[in-house]
Design a protein around this motif. Sequence first.
Motif, mmCIF file in Angstrom:
data_model
loop_
_atom_site.group_PDB
_atom_site.id
_atom_site.type_symbol
_atom_site.label_atom_id
_atom_site.label_comp_id
_atom_site.label_asym_id
_atom_site.label_seq_id
_atom_site.Cartn_x
_atom_site.Cartn_y
_atom_site.Cartn_z
ATOM 1 N N LEU A 212 32.916 147.644 -47.815
ATOM 2 C CA LEU A 212 34.125 147.811 -47.021
ATOM 3 C C LEU A 212 35.002 146.399 -47.009
ATOM 4 O O LEU A 212 36.226 146.436 -47.057
ATOM 5 N N VAL A 213 34.394 145.197 -47.025
ATOM 6 C CA VAL A 213 35.143 144.065 -47.083
ATOM 7 C C VAL A 213 35.947 143.907 -48.742
ATOM 8 O O VAL A 213 36.908 143.743 -48.687
ATOM 9 N N GLY A 214 35.167 144.407 -49.651
ATOM 10 C CA GLY A 214 35.544 144.033 -51.061
ATOM 11 C C GLY A 214 36.773 145.121 -50.942
ATOM 12 O O GLY A 214 38.018 144.852 -51.501
ATOM 13 N N PHE A 215 36.787 146.376 -50.597
ATOM 14 C CA PHE A 215 37.756 147.491 -50.786
ATOM 15 C C PHE A 215 38.965 147.275 -49.909
ATOM 16 O O PHE A 215 40.101 147.276 -49.935
ATOM 17 N N GLY A 216 38.595 146.685 -48.488
ATOM 18 C CA GLY A 216 39.446 146.610 -47.449
ATOM 19 C C GLY A 216 40.534 145.300 -47.980
ATOM 20 O O GLY A 216 41.602 145.312 -47.877
ATOM 21 N N THR A 217 39.887 144.210 -48.525
ATOM 22 C CA THR A 217 40.542 142.925 -48.688
ATOM 23 C C THR A 217 41.534 143.097 -49.943
ATOM 24 O O THR A 217 42.577 142.805 -49.967
ATOM 25 N N ARG A 218 41.026 144.207 -50.728
ATOM 26 C CA ARG A 218 41.952 144.368 -51.926
ATOM 27 C C ARG A 218 42.981 145.285 -51.549
ATOM 28 O O ARG A 218 44.306 145.145 -51.967
ATOM 29 N N MET A 219 42.599 146.439 -50.497
ATOM 30 C CA MET A 219 43.888 147.233 -49.986
ATOM 31 C C MET A 219 44.898 146.466 -49.145
ATOM 32 O O MET A 219 46.060 146.442 -49.256
ATOM 33 N N GLY A 220 44.451 145.421 -48.338
ATOM 34 C CA GLY A 220 45.081 144.761 -47.431
ATOM 35 C C GLY A 220 45.779 143.440 -48.218
ATOM 36 O O GLY A 220 46.153 142.609 -47.394
ATOM 37 N N SER A 221 45.436 143.323 -49.476
ATOM 38 C CA SER A 221 46.046 141.881 -50.260
ATOM 39 C C SER A 221 45.400 140.701 -49.420
ATOM 40 O O SER A 221 46.285 139.664 -49.559
ATOM 41 N N GLY A 222 44.226 140.677 -48.731
ATOM 42 C CA GLY A 222 43.965 139.183 -48.421
ATOM 43 C C GLY A 222 42.748 139.443 -47.446
ATOM 44 O O GLY A 222 42.394 140.271 -46.752
ATOM 45 N N CYS A 223 42.098 138.172 -47.003
ATOM 46 C CA CYS A 223 41.159 138.349 -46.113
ATOM 47 C C CYS A 223 41.423 136.975 -44.835
ATOM 48 O O CYS A 223 42.649 136.757 -44.542
ATOM 49 N N THR A 224 40.361 136.652 -44.378
ATOM 50 C CA THR A 224 40.439 135.373 -43.307
ATOM 51 C C THR A 224 41.236 134.186 -43.829
ATOM 52 O O THR A 224 41.917 133.631 -43.053
ATOM 53 N N SER A 225 40.950 133.885 -45.039
ATOM 54 C CA SER A 225 41.646 132.738 -45.556
ATOM 55 C C SER A 225 42.967 132.919 -46.063
ATOM 56 O O SER A 225 43.968 132.202 -45.620
ATOM 57 N N GLY A 226 43.358 134.013 -46.873
ATOM 58 C CA GLY A 226 44.821 134.207 -47.472
ATOM 59 C C GLY A 226 45.694 134.434 -46.340
ATOM 60 O O GLY A 226 46.430 133.791 -46.003
ATOM 61 N N HIS A 227 45.197 135.486 -45.459
ATOM 62 C CA HIS A 227 46.313 136.053 -44.316
ATOM 63 C C HIS A 227 45.919 134.982 -43.138
ATOM 64 O O HIS A 227 46.882 134.673 -42.479
#
Lengths: 151, 136
Positions: free
Chosen positions: B86-101
């Motif tokens: 979910l983290v891999g798929f979701g960060t790809r779809m949402g273009s980022g994670c806790t650090s970037g966004h």
Amino acid sequence: MTRPILQMLAALVSSAIFGLGLALSGMLDPARVQGFLDVTGAWDPSLAFVLGGAVTVMFLGLRLIGRLKRPAFDVRFHLPENRAIDRRLVLGSALFGIGWGIGGFCPGPAVAVLSLGLVEPLVFVFFMLAGMILHDRLFVRRPRGEGNLPA
Amino acid sequence: MTAYLPSLFGGMLIGLSALLLLALNGRVAGVSGIVGRLAQGVNVAVNAGFVAGLLSGPVLYHMFAGGWPAVTVTTPLPLIAIAGLLVGFGTRMGSGCTSGHGVVGLARLSPRAFAAVASFLLAGVLAVTILRGFGL
């Protein structure tokens, strides 16, 4: 020194500070991350200070960097220009959040703790990469392919 | 109060690091993006350097602070696998994670980052609440 080497060293040094910050902050501990997200239970708000500290330093630092015409080791800044809030952003972030809550790992901490040699981060990162590849297989058009079908 | 200070200092180091990467390389310190590009073979030397630095974090902590950082995993391994997916798929779809966004995007006052952070925080709270409901 040539530019690629300088860029690699810059990445290495800045991410070492990043990793040290993660370790100091408590973000490497999934149990604490889940405690932070457990607002309806035994909530541990301390990790809010991680984001607060990071954003504050970055925000103030950006006032200084804003005067730079270009970064030290590149010809231009590589910053996202897209400002539209779309379904993919919100849905993707929600999927990420569900995974973050279930496992207690987000990408930075999961990668950083690989150096401790534990099984769970290894499994997590393996499936995280699989999830990234799966997403790209489903949604990213290949540069050279048959037609333009997304799948 | 003692738990708050290391978190605050750790967070400030993370901010400093993201600032350095932007000032030196002109890049956003977004871990999901950097790891994703490394996996795709894009800009390998620089992105591998970033991952190597991250890996050194717990070791540096050990040198400065003595012990090793706590890593307590209570989630069963099959759920860890699903979480990773979910983290891999979701960060790809949402273009980022806790650090970037979360770190860079919020500091840049990006509306996309505010939406992403609200979305993943709410979803994370929901996920943990449901886990707790199952006694996990």
